[in-house]
Motif scaffolding. Structure first.
Motif, mmCIF file in Angstrom:
data_model
loop_
_atom_site.group_PDB
_atom_site.id
_atom_site.type_symbol
_atom_site.label_atom_id
_atom_site.label_comp_id
_atom_site.label_asym_id
_atom_site.label_seq_id
_atom_site.Cartn_x
_atom_site.Cartn_y
_atom_site.Cartn_z
ATOM 1 N N ASN A 89 23.251 5.403 -26.399
ATOM 2 C CA ASN A 89 23.024 4.942 -27.688
ATOM 3 C C ASN A 89 21.962 3.805 -27.986
ATOM 4 O O ASN A 89 22.074 3.238 -28.889
ATOM 5 N N ALA A 91 22.533 0.805 -27.767
ATOM 6 C CA ALA A 91 23.116 -0.422 -27.627
ATOM 7 C C ALA A 91 22.172 -1.891 -28.080
ATOM 8 O O ALA A 91 22.161 -2.555 -27.600
ATOM 9 N N LEU A 92 21.050 -1.358 -28.995
ATOM 10 C CA LEU A 92 20.225 -2.524 -29.437
ATOM 11 C C LEU A 92 21.060 -3.435 -30.314
ATOM 12 O O LEU A 92 21.861 -2.923 -31.137
ATOM 13 N N PHE A 93 20.697 -4.695 -30.158
ATOM 14 C CA PHE A 93 21.327 -5.719 -31.093
ATOM 15 C C PHE A 93 20.981 -5.433 -32.364
ATOM 16 O O PHE A 93 19.869 -5.959 -32.518
ATOM 17 N N PRO A 94 21.830 -4.920 -33.345
ATOM 18 C CA PRO A 94 21.027 -4.760 -34.657
ATOM 19 C C PRO A 94 20.411 -6.072 -35.531
ATOM 20 O O PRO A 94 19.711 -5.961 -36.388
ATOM 21 N N HIS A 95 21.026 -7.290 -35.136
ATOM 22 C CA HIS A 95 20.665 -8.404 -35.855
ATOM 23 C C HIS A 95 19.762 -9.254 -35.101
ATOM 24 O O HIS A 95 19.342 -10.306 -35.564
ATOM 25 N N MET A 96 19.003 -8.433 -34.389
ATOM 26 C CA MET A 96 17.891 -9.298 -33.524
ATOM 27 C C MET A 96 16.638 -8.482 -33.694
ATOM 28 O O MET A 96 16.670 -7.157 -33.647
ATOM 29 N N TYR A 104 16.536 -11.243 -24.660
ATOM 30 C CA TYR A 104 18.180 -11.757 -24.747
ATOM 31 C C TYR A 104 18.528 -12.248 -23.403
ATOM 32 O O TYR A 104 19.051 -13.289 -23.065
ATOM 33 N N ARG A 152 14.445 -3.940 -22.111
ATOM 34 C CA ARG A 152 15.590 -4.959 -22.097
ATOM 35 C C ARG A 152 16.124 -5.072 -20.784
ATOM 36 O O ARG A 152 16.733 -5.897 -20.260
ATOM 37 N N ASP B 183 30.242 -1.432 -32.122
ATOM 38 C CA ASP B 183 29.999 -0.546 -30.810
ATOM 39 C C ASP B 183 30.502 -1.360 -29.667
ATOM 40 O O ASP B 183 29.570 -2.572 -29.334
ATOM 41 N N ALA B 185 29.385 -1.097 -26.865
ATOM 42 C CA ALA B 185 28.473 -1.009 -26.055
ATOM 43 C C ALA B 185 27.505 -2.144 -26.072
ATOM 44 O O ALA B 185 26.565 -2.790 -25.075
ATOM 45 N N LEU B 186 27.458 -2.660 -27.325
ATOM 46 C CA LEU B 186 26.867 -3.962 -27.652
ATOM 47 C C LEU B 186 27.237 -5.212 -26.865
ATOM 48 O O LEU B 186 26.371 -5.868 -26.241
ATOM 49 N N ALA B 189 26.247 -4.449 -23.166
ATOM 50 C CA ALA B 189 24.944 -4.748 -23.100
ATOM 51 C C ALA B 189 24.662 -6.124 -22.763
ATOM 52 O O ALA B 189 23.903 -6.641 -21.790
ATOM 53 N N LEU B 193 23.511 -8.051 -19.199
ATOM 54 C CA LEU B 193 22.358 -8.909 -19.078
ATOM 55 C C LEU B 193 22.677 -10.204 -18.823
ATOM 56 O O LEU B 193 21.840 -11.128 -18.912
ATOM 57 N N ILE B 204 26.650 -12.228 -29.775
ATOM 58 C CA ILE B 204 26.693 -10.716 -30.420
ATOM 59 C C ILE B 204 27.977 -10.371 -31.381
ATOM 60 O O ILE B 204 27.652 -10.116 -32.463
ATOM 61 N N LEU B 208 27.392 -10.247 -35.666
ATOM 62 C CA LEU B 208 27.679 -9.006 -36.067
ATOM 63 C C LEU B 208 28.780 -8.793 -37.059
ATOM 64 O O LEU B 208 28.923 -8.120 -38.037
ATOM 65 N N TYR B 285 25.981 -4.676 -40.464
ATOM 66 C CA TYR B 285 25.208 -4.023 -39.220
ATOM 67 C C TYR B 285 26.248 -2.868 -38.767
ATOM 68 O O TYR B 285 25.819 -2.054 -38.131
#
Lengths: 363, 569
Positions: A89, A91-96, A104, A152, B183, B185-186, B189, B193, B204, B208, B285
């Motif tokens: 899905n 998993a993009l950070f929605p607040h960035m 990142y 990313r 999620d 997954a966030l 992720a 990284l 994160i 959020l 979010y």
């Protein structure tokens, strides 16, 4: 090319405890070469995603080991592994913003801001997101989000790139074009990748090698051609493409990889990967629908009765009844062939090179 | 077609659809009438009364807000109390939610149940326990005096402690939902990284959760300044709006001044509510779908574990200490004088309090099913139907979330002690005024659980029903209702709890003939009969627990694995 870049050794993962244990991954062995794209393909619940998550470090193996460049990483936390993952899905950070999402990992790594800017802009251009860097992920289309996610991961220059069904949230058309892009990008960057999917077409077009999994076990590893032409068992043959199975018996070995079989009282010489079959052993003769020709009824040939035909423009699909078995036959370019009607008796020709046998299994 | 034309066509279209289903049309009209009469009209009456002095229109009440100490002091105090409680409560709630969703804390169910326990107990019980523990003849007072010198539990400090215990659970529930909905997954992720645990949290998880934290803060803020029971018991000389409004009206019979204080109380709660509803939640979010995503739980470093676990254990310990004190206190012969253990308080409680208890049970039992059905039906209309005024209906029913009980109570005595065009009956002094008040005050609980569960049901299921020839009412009864039954019953459970433990609004409308146990308990506390008050509180908690248990049994039987929905606010 180095043979053993990423190695999975006797990898096993058991979930749950007591009575409710599930062996999600069962003794998986895999060697991935540098720069290779390997697909883990199988139905849902076959253990492909769990395998991927163990490589990423989100799950630790119950037993077995994982090596990257001969270094064991089985228990290294995900943040310290040289792998990055493209999530199903995204998993993009929605607040960035797009830029912040992509940058990142470099920021976490504390690279110089100038470097970060350069690298990020470069990769934004590479994946074709120019001009979108200040957008929020919520304002991107599915395909664009997918590219951000890919960028990313790529920007970290991981030793192994992991992709978990990255195309499953895109519509059919976009899926086809994106998978070609991913393949091109992967080859251009030359990055070793493990790709999880349940879509066989995706696996076939993308991969250097395909790993077919079922119930936690590897069924077969091979190039797309090997997998399609020479499946090792019923599951693989049935899962990849369409296949007709006819029960038969081994008459005897003719030479190495060549065996004579008896199917419906007709004798066939068949190529096989397995080099020993005992006389009288039950087997399945595997014939792909496109490897069958239909002709007017001839004496001494295998015959059947046309039960149904479906015209698809570029192809004609016949359903032929042979004794109690049903064969699916696919005639390409049907305008060039005679059309048979339901009820008609026809003789059936197998194209010799396409025949293949697999061990018999109760179905 | 221009915009206006399209609009007109849309409206006529909606009207045509409704016209085809007269029963639905009548239901909508009836609901509007009820909302207008029992929600909007009383609040309007409070406002109107605040503008009249001696039956003459006079805005001097409002002119005096900044000059008269009896207005601005309570306002200021309420704000200070609200800000402190909201801040501490949110921090505690967040730590708890984090511990339960992201760490390997053992006995999670135990911690969750303890942390949410104050929600089902009458609010002022915590204040009562504080007095038993730290009051003038409190059990721990001699020890504490040795350490920190002379102190008084009455006032701002005591209030903050008590309200934090009472309302941190609200923050916990909100944040628990948020953290569960992020999620995993966030976070994976981020870790993938290269981020460390602390980086994952600070870059994160925390950003959020920020809108959720703001929501939790505002909700606790609303609850804190609207709280009546705790300040009534423990505020001492620290004057807050809710108590002052009550004293003006019941003690001084100054309806006008009392109403003005009520309006002063209403303004910040409404502001906070709308900020939460229309600003903070839009910035969220994460959508809390009620479907937990199975948040990632991994090994946490000791420097996170130790403080987080300590906080959980300490807060849980405090809850046990406070409620344990109620048990201990209820068994004392005479509080502060004779600490011989006895059961005589329970005997006395049943002699004196039997009638109150029966009244409370009767009125709550009548009000609860109506609350539940009305709430569900409203949720159904709001979520699934299109009609003129739907927005207004949603707005009014939302409004009841935010209006402090004190304002509602004052509104009811002003609105229903005389006949009016809207409602040509006098309700004051009857059982009906208490029942209607309970119904409309607790209806939001039903609406919330209804909305939450309806949003999880694919509308196509209902469309299929209408497609097969069922009208809206049949669809609701035969298709929707069975699917939302578990939510309906958990809504019922919470309405019952709230009805049994209500105090701030009902205290205005009780009468000699119909009285409630919570009011009686407050009376005992007022007369320093702490042991009896404790015994009565405990009995009340016990009854509430039994009721919850029964409803849970029903839910388990009918709801095949369906989740009950936690209600907040």
């Amino acid at each position: 090319m180095k043979e053993d870049y990423l190695v999975l050794e006797n990898l096993t993962k058991v979930f749950g405890s007591g009575k409710n244990t599930v062996t999600a991954v069962d003794n998986v062995n895999l060697r991935v070469r540098k720069g290779e794209l390997v697909t883990l393909l199988g139905p849902s619940g076959c253990g492909k995603t769990t395998t991927l998550r163990m490589i990423a470090g989100f799950e630790f193996p119950t037993s077995g080991k994982i090596f990257i460049e001969d270094k064991e990483i089985s228990t290294v936390p995900p943040s310290q592994r040289p792998t990055t993952m493209v999530f199903q899905n995204y998993a993009l950070f929605p607040h960035m913003t797009v830029f912040e999402n992509i940058a990142y990992g470099l920021r976490i790594r504390r690279e110089a801001e100038k470097n970060i800017r350069e690298k990020t802009e470069k990769i934004i251009n590479l994946v074709g997101l120019k001009g979108l860097s200040e957008r929020s992920p919520a304002h991107l289309s599915g395909g664009q989000q997918q590219r951000v996610s890919l960028a990313r991961s790529l920007i970290m220059e991981p030793k192994v790139l992991l992709l978990d069904e990255p195309l499953s949230n895109l519509d059919a058309k976009l899926r086809v074009s994106t998978r070609l892009e991913i393949r091109k990008l992967q080859q251009r960057v030359g990055i070793t990748s493990v790709y999880v999917t349940h879509d066989q077409e995706e696996a076939m077009t993308l991969s250097d090698r395909v790993v077919i999994m079922n119930t936690g076990k590897i069924q077969q590893i091979g190039t797309p051609q090997e997998i399609y032409a020479h499946p090792v068992n019923y599951f693989v043959a049935d899962f990849i493409g369409k296949a007709n199975f006819l029960e038969g018996r081994v008459v005897g070995m003719i030479s190495k990889n060549k065996v004579e079989v008896d199917v419906k009282n007709k004798k066939y010489e068949v190529f096989t990967l397995k080099d020993s079959f005992s006389e009288g052993e039950k087997i399945f003769l595997l014939i792909r629908p496109e490897s069958i020709e239909l002709e007017n009824k001839k004496p001494n040939a295998l015959t059947g009765i046309v039960r149904q035909l479906i015209y698809l423009g570029s192809r004609m699909i016949y359903e032929i009844e042979v004794d109690k078995d049903h064969l699916t036959v696919e005639i390409t370019n049907p305008q060039e062939h005679k059309t048979f009607s339901p009820g008609e008796e026809v003789s059936i020709n197998f194209k010799k090179k396409s025949l293949h046998i697999i061990p018999y299994e109760e179905i | 077609m221009t915009g206006t034309q399209r609009k007109i066509r849309e409206i006529t279209e909606q009207f045509r659809l409704i016209w085809k289903e007269p029963l639905l049309f009548i239901s909508i009209l009836a609901i509007f009438y009820f909302l207008l009469t029992f929600v909007a009209f009383p609040i309007f009456q409070v406002f109107k009364t605040s503008l009249y002095i001696n039956n003459k229109l006079d805005i001097s009440n409002y002119l005096a807000i900044f000059s008269k100490r009896y207005y601005f002091q309570p306002f200021l105090n309420s704000m200070i109390l609200g800000v402190c409680t909201a801040t501490i409560g949110t921090i505690v709630g967040f730590i708890f939610a984090y511990a339960l969703t992201r760490t390997t804390l053992p006995f999670k169910n135990f911690f969750r149940m303890t942390a949410t326990f104050p929600i089902i107990s009458p609010p002022f019980v915590v204040a009562l326990a504080a007095i038993l523990l730290f009051g003038r003849s409190g059990s721990l007072t001699p020890y504490l005096t040795k350490i920190i010198g002379r102190y008084s539990i009455y006032g701002l400090g005591g209030l903050i402690i008590v309200e934090t215990i009472a309302y941190a659970p609200t923050a916990f529930l909100v944040l628990y939902g948020i953290l569960q909905a992020i999620d995993p997954a966030l976070e994976e992720a981020s870790m993938d990284l290269g981020a460390s645990d602390i980086k994952v949290f600070s870059t994160i998880t925390l950003p959020l959760a920020t809108p959720g934290i703001a929501s939790a803060w505002l909700l606790v803020f609303i609850q804190s300044i609207a709280d009546f029971g705790n300040p009534m018991v423990i505020s001492g000389d620290f004057r807050v709006l809710s108590v002052q409004a009550f004293l003006q009206i019941t003690g001084m019979y100054d309806l006008s001044r009392g109403s003005t204080l009520a309006i002063l109380l209403l303004l910040p709660t409404l502001t906070a509510f709308f900020v939460q509803k229309y600003w903070v939640s839009k910035r969220s979010y994460v959508t809390v779908t009620g479907k937990p995503t199975g948040a990632m739980i991994k090994k946490i470093e000791w420097y996170i574990k130790v403080p987080v676990y300590t906080c959980c254990v300490v807060f849980t310990g405090i809850i046990f200490l406070f409620y344990g004190m109620i048990v201990y206190g209820s068994l004392q012969t005479l509080w502060g004088v004779d600490s011989t253990l006895t059961l005589k308080n329970y005997v006395e409680m049943f002699q004196v309090g039997k009638d109150y208890l029966i009244d409370s049970l009767t009125l709550s039992t009548v009000a609860t099913p109506v609350t539940g059905i009305l709430g569900m039906f409203l949720a159904f209309l709001i979520i699934r139907k299109k009609f003129m005024g739907r927005g207004l209906m949603e707005f009014i029913s939302m409004l009841t979330f935010a209006v402090p009980g004190t304002v509602v109570g004052i509104g009811y005595i002003l609105a229903f002690n005389q006949k009016s065009v809207l409602f040509p009956f006098i309700l004051t002094g009857t059982a009906w005024i208490i029942i209607t008040l309970l119904i409309f005050r607790n209806m939001p609980v039903g609406i919330r659980s209804g909305i939450a569960s309806l949003q999880q049901i694919d509308p196509s299921i209902e469309e299929a029903s209408t497609d097969l020839g069922a009208d809206s009412n049949i669809t609701f009864r035969r298709v929707t209702l069975p699917m939302i039954a578990p939510a309906f019953f958990s809504g019922l459970a919470y309405s019952f709890v709230k009805a049994m433990t209500a105090i701030s609004a009902v205290i205005f409308v009780v009468s000699g003939k119909w009285n409630l146990i919570t009011v009686a308990i407050l009376g005992f506390v007022d007369n320093f009969k702490y042991a009896q008050a404790a015994a009565m509180s405990l009995t009340l908690i016990f009854i509430v627990l039994i009721a919850l248990g029964i409803i849970q049994l029903i839910v388990n039987r009918i709801g095949k694995g369906a989740r009950t929905i936690e209600i907040v606010g």
